[in-house]
Design a protein around this motif. Sequence first.
Motif, PDB file in Angstrom:
ATOM      1  N   LEU A 110       0.822  -1.210   0.000  1.00  0.00           N
ATOM      2  CA  LEU A 110       0.000   0.000   0.000  1.00  0.00           C
ATOM      3  C   LEU A 110       0.858   1.263   0.000  1.00  0.00           C
ATOM      4  CD1 LEU A 110      -2.872  -1.043   2.447  1.00  0.00           C
ATOM      5  CD2 LEU A 110      -2.904  -0.970  -0.051  1.00  0.00           C
ATOM      6  N   TYR A 111       2.023   1.201   0.617  1.00  0.00           N
ATOM      7  CA  TYR A 111       2.938   2.351   0.558  1.00  0.00           C
ATOM      8  C   TYR A 111       3.366   2.606  -0.887  1.00  0.00           C
ATOM      9  CZ  TYR A 111       7.274   4.988   0.672  1.00  0.00           C
ATOM     10  OH  TYR A 111       8.258   5.923   0.414  1.00  0.00           O
ATOM     11  N   PHE A 112       3.759   1.561  -1.597  1.00  0.00           N
ATOM     12  CA  PHE A 112       4.223   1.743  -2.970  1.00  0.00           C
ATOM     13  C   PHE A 112       3.107   2.200  -3.899  1.00  0.00           C
ATOM     14  CE2 PHE A 112       7.764  -1.267  -1.778  1.00  0.00           C
ATOM     15  CZ  PHE A 112       8.765  -0.320  -1.889  1.00  0.00           C
ATOM     16  N   LEU A 113       1.873   1.797  -3.593  1.00  0.00           N
ATOM     17  CA  LEU A 113       0.762   2.210  -4.450  1.00  0.00           C
ATOM     18  C   LEU A 113       0.437   3.692  -4.321  1.00  0.00           C
ATOM     19  CD1 LEU A 113      -1.916  -0.616  -4.626  1.00  0.00           C
ATOM     20  CD2 LEU A 113      -0.058  -0.081  -6.174  1.00  0.00           C
ATOM     21  N   LYS A 114       1.047   4.375  -3.371  1.00  0.00           N
ATOM     22  CA  LYS A 114       0.919   5.830  -3.320  1.00  0.00           C
ATOM     23  C   LYS A 114       1.725   6.478  -4.439  1.00  0.00           C
ATOM     24  CE  LYS A 114       0.416   5.929   1.736  1.00  0.00           C
ATOM     25  NZ  LYS A 114       1.060   6.356   3.009  1.00  0.00           N
ATOM     26  N   HIS A 115       2.650   5.724  -5.019  1.00  0.00           N
ATOM     27  CA  HIS A 115       3.559   6.260  -6.033  1.00  0.00           C
ATOM     28  C   HIS A 115       3.428   5.573  -7.387  1.00  0.00           C
ATOM     29  CE1 HIS A 115       5.640   8.330  -2.732  1.00  0.00           C
ATOM     30  NE2 HIS A 115       5.495   7.203  -2.067  1.00  0.00           N
ATOM     31  N   VAL A 116       2.890   4.350  -7.403  1.00  0.00           N
ATOM     32  CA  VAL A 116       2.794   3.562  -8.635  1.00  0.00           C
ATOM     33  C   VAL A 116       1.392   2.979  -8.721  1.00  0.00           C
ATOM     34  CG1 VAL A 116       3.699   1.599  -9.929  1.00  0.00           C
ATOM     35  CG2 VAL A 116       5.243   2.973  -8.520  1.00  0.00           C
ATOM     36  N   GLU A 117       0.787   3.065  -9.894  1.00  0.00           N
ATOM     37  CA  GLU A 117      -0.576   2.567 -10.083  1.00  0.00           C
ATOM     38  C   GLU A 117      -0.576   1.296 -10.925  1.00  0.00           C
ATOM     39  OE1 GLU A 117      -4.837   4.045 -12.037  1.00  0.00           O
ATOM     40  OE2 GLU A 117      -3.017   5.210 -12.343  1.00  0.00           O
ATOM     41  N   ILE A 311       6.756  -3.046  -9.388  1.00  0.00           N
ATOM     42  CA  ILE A 311       6.302  -1.819  -8.731  1.00  0.00           C
ATOM     43  C   ILE A 311       7.472  -1.119  -8.051  1.00  0.00           C
ATOM     44  CG2 ILE A 311       4.919  -0.965  -6.788  1.00  0.00           C
ATOM     45  CD1 ILE A 311       2.816  -3.090  -7.517  1.00  0.00           C
ATOM     46  N   ILE A 312       8.320  -1.899  -7.393  1.00  0.00           N
ATOM     47  CA  ILE A 312       9.460  -1.316  -6.690  1.00  0.00           C
ATOM     48  C   ILE A 312      10.422  -0.648  -7.674  1.00  0.00           C
ATOM     49  CG2 ILE A 312      11.509  -1.851  -5.311  1.00  0.00           C
ATOM     50  CD1 ILE A 312       9.804  -4.079  -3.986  1.00  0.00           C
ATOM     51  N   GLU A 313      10.651  -1.279  -8.814  1.00  0.00           N
ATOM     52  CA  GLU A 313      11.571  -0.680  -9.783  1.00  0.00           C
ATOM     53  C   GLU A 313      11.015   0.624 -10.352  1.00  0.00           C
ATOM     54  OE1 GLU A 313      13.351  -2.215 -13.906  1.00  0.00           O
ATOM     55  OE2 GLU A 313      14.409  -2.887 -12.107  1.00  0.00           O
ATOM     56  N   VAL A 314       9.720   0.649 -10.637  1.00  0.00           N
ATOM     57  CA  VAL A 314       9.111   1.882 -11.131  1.00  0.00           C
ATOM     58  C   VAL A 314       9.191   2.974 -10.054  1.00  0.00           C
ATOM     59  CG1 VAL A 314       6.968   2.948 -11.945  1.00  0.00           C
ATOM     60  CG2 VAL A 314       7.607   0.666 -12.737  1.00  0.00           C
ATOM     61  N   TYR A 315       8.958   2.586  -8.821  1.00  0.00           N
ATOM     62  CA  TYR A 315       9.068   3.510  -7.687  1.00  0.00           C
ATOM     63  C   TYR A 315      10.482   4.076  -7.594  1.00  0.00           C
ATOM     64  CZ  TYR A 315       9.787   4.700  -2.727  1.00  0.00           C
ATOM     65  OH  TYR A 315      10.145   5.316  -1.547  1.00  0.00           O
ATOM     66  N   MET A 316      11.495   3.217  -7.732  1.00  0.00           N
ATOM     67  CA  MET A 316      12.887   3.670  -7.652  1.00  0.00           C
ATOM     68  C   MET A 316      13.206   4.626  -8.791  1.00  0.00           C
ATOM     69  SD  MET A 316      14.797   0.106  -6.514  1.00  0.00           S
ATOM     70  CE  MET A 316      16.450   0.831  -6.429  1.00  0.00           C
ATOM     71  N   LYS A 317      12.669   4.350  -9.971  1.00  0.00           N
ATOM     72  CA  LYS A 317      12.904   5.232 -11.115  1.00  0.00           C
ATOM     73  C   LYS A 317      12.265   6.594 -10.884  1.00  0.00           C
ATOM     74  CE  LYS A 317      12.334   5.518 -16.133  1.00  0.00           C
ATOM     75  NZ  LYS A 317      11.811   4.846 -17.356  1.00  0.00           N
ATOM     76  N   LYS A 318      11.034   6.573 -10.379  1.00  0.00           N
ATOM     77  CA  LYS A 318      10.328   7.830 -10.133  1.00  0.00           C
ATOM     78  C   LYS A 318      11.064   8.676  -9.107  1.00  0.00           C
ATOM     79  CE  LYS A 318       6.027   9.764  -8.280  1.00  0.00           C
ATOM     80  NZ  LYS A 318       4.705   9.472  -7.688  1.00  0.00           N
ATOM     81  N   ARG A 319      11.569   8.048  -8.040  1.00  0.00           N
ATOM     82  CA  ARG A 319      12.229   8.780  -6.968  1.00  0.00           C
ATOM     83  C   ARG A 319      13.727   8.949  -7.204  1.00  0.00           C
ATOM     84  NH1 ARG A 319       8.842   8.391  -2.223  1.00  0.00           N
ATOM     85  NH2 ARG A 319      10.527   9.479  -1.115  1.00  0.00           N
ATOM     86  N   ASN A 320      14.213   8.453  -8.348  1.00  0.00           N
ATOM     87  CA  ASN A 320      15.632   8.515  -8.691  1.00  0.00           C
ATOM     88  C   ASN A 320      16.484   7.869  -7.594  1.00  0.00           C
ATOM     89  OD1 ASN A 320      17.799   9.110 -10.393  1.00  0.00           O
ATOM     90  ND2 ASN A 320      18.187  11.088  -9.397  1.00  0.00           N
ATOM     91  N   ARG A 352       2.008   2.310 -14.150  1.00  0.00           N
ATOM     92  CA  ARG A 352       2.423   3.636 -14.557  1.00  0.00           C
ATOM     93  C   ARG A 352       2.714   4.460 -13.318  1.00  0.00           C
ATOM     94  NH1 ARG A 352      -3.382   6.110 -16.555  1.00  0.00           N
ATOM     95  NH2 ARG A 352      -4.252   6.566 -14.508  1.00  0.00           N
ATOM     96  N   ILE A 353       3.570   5.438 -13.433  1.00  0.00           N
ATOM     97  CA  ILE A 353       3.906   6.338 -12.343  1.00  0.00           C
ATOM     98  C   ILE A 353       2.751   7.288 -12.114  1.00  0.00           C
ATOM     99  CG2 ILE A 353       5.481   8.170 -11.603  1.00  0.00           C
ATOM    100  CD1 ILE A 353       7.662   6.765 -13.255  1.00  0.00           C
ATOM    101  N   VAL A 354       2.427   7.563 -10.837  1.00  0.00           N
ATOM    102  CA  VAL A 354       1.347   8.472 -10.518  1.00  0.00           C
ATOM    103  C   VAL A 354       1.862   9.584  -9.591  1.00  0.00           C
ATOM    104  CG1 VAL A 354      -0.462   6.763 -10.804  1.00  0.00           C
ATOM    105  CG2 VAL A 354       0.615   7.010  -8.577  1.00  0.00           C
TER     106      VAL A 354
END
Length: 354
Positions: A110-117, A311-320, A352-354
């Motif tokens: 649920l934490y990661f879903l705040k950043h990735v959909e 999801i984690i990889e997309v999250y890492m990309k979004k947050r650099n 996708r990144i949100v």
Amino acid sequence: MGINVEAEKIILAREYNRLTQNELIERLKHEGVVISQGEMSKIEKAERKEVSELLLMALSNVLNFPTSFFTIPCDKKNIKGGLYRKRQSLKKKDEGYIEANINIFKDVFLYFLKHVEILNTDVPHYSTTLDLPSEIAKKTRNYWGISGIVGNLINVLENNGILVSYIDIDDDKFDGFSCYLDGHYFIFVNSRLSGDRLRFTIAHELGHIIMQNEDVPYPRCDEEANEFAAEFMLPSKEVYSDLININCEKAYYLKSKWKVSMAALIKRAADISAITPSRYKSLMVQMSKLGYKKKEPNPIQKEKPLLLKEIIEVYMKKRNIKDIAEVAANIHLSVENFKKFFYSPYAYANLRIV
């Protein structure tokens, strides 16, 4: 001045480590902290909110969770109804360990879903009051456009938004568990199962989800899920010709084709009248004599869940973020526990990144 801690988080971390209260107290002594069982009970019952910095550090060292883990609130879900509908003989420590895995996984997800959909959650539902489980399995295959052999079953589920996660537990009394939490479907399976048993277990849990009975134990609950799984993995019309006059040697080779156990193939042959009941009994005797009831030959490769890792990889990309230690810190896990839960090579899909 003490530090406020969350009682549920201490219980989760202790149960994740399969420790009783007294065992935790003994380990804390090695960290230079002496605490009575009565005081520890007060902490876990939230009757004592504050602990010393020394005790918090000792809990962190013993349980291998960062101190921040114990100070963040947790919405622990009641999952017992579904989890133990068929496995009443699980050890107390194993029950706690499974629940801790599920609740930690849920909070992190649920934490990661705040950043990735997740772009697509497409799960049909059918009622056993209107259709037989086998008919529901056929409808589900048609709905998802599946014909013939089910390739990678976990991919099918994850592409439709169902999260699959392994729980590493050396207890054959736990196969799998499915639930619906906070708007998302989860399937948890024992990673120690063989590849073919994993697939059938996942199909069984999918049956509970599709038929919406994962949290409603009743006499035929698991029998219906097995009927669903059998038709979903081995559709009668398409598998029948393969199963006519099946024997152990033929089952050995068909196992690679259909990616289910030899026992499941022989049972399916009997259920759809591709063999007689007497031949089924004879083949089961042969399987037992050959030792195949305990361990079958020709193992099936285990499928790997990928969705949360994606999801984690997309999250890492979004947050650099380049270092997983930073990700672990953000979700209040040690790097070691983060790797156990989530980390391995993965690719993007359905996100996708949100």
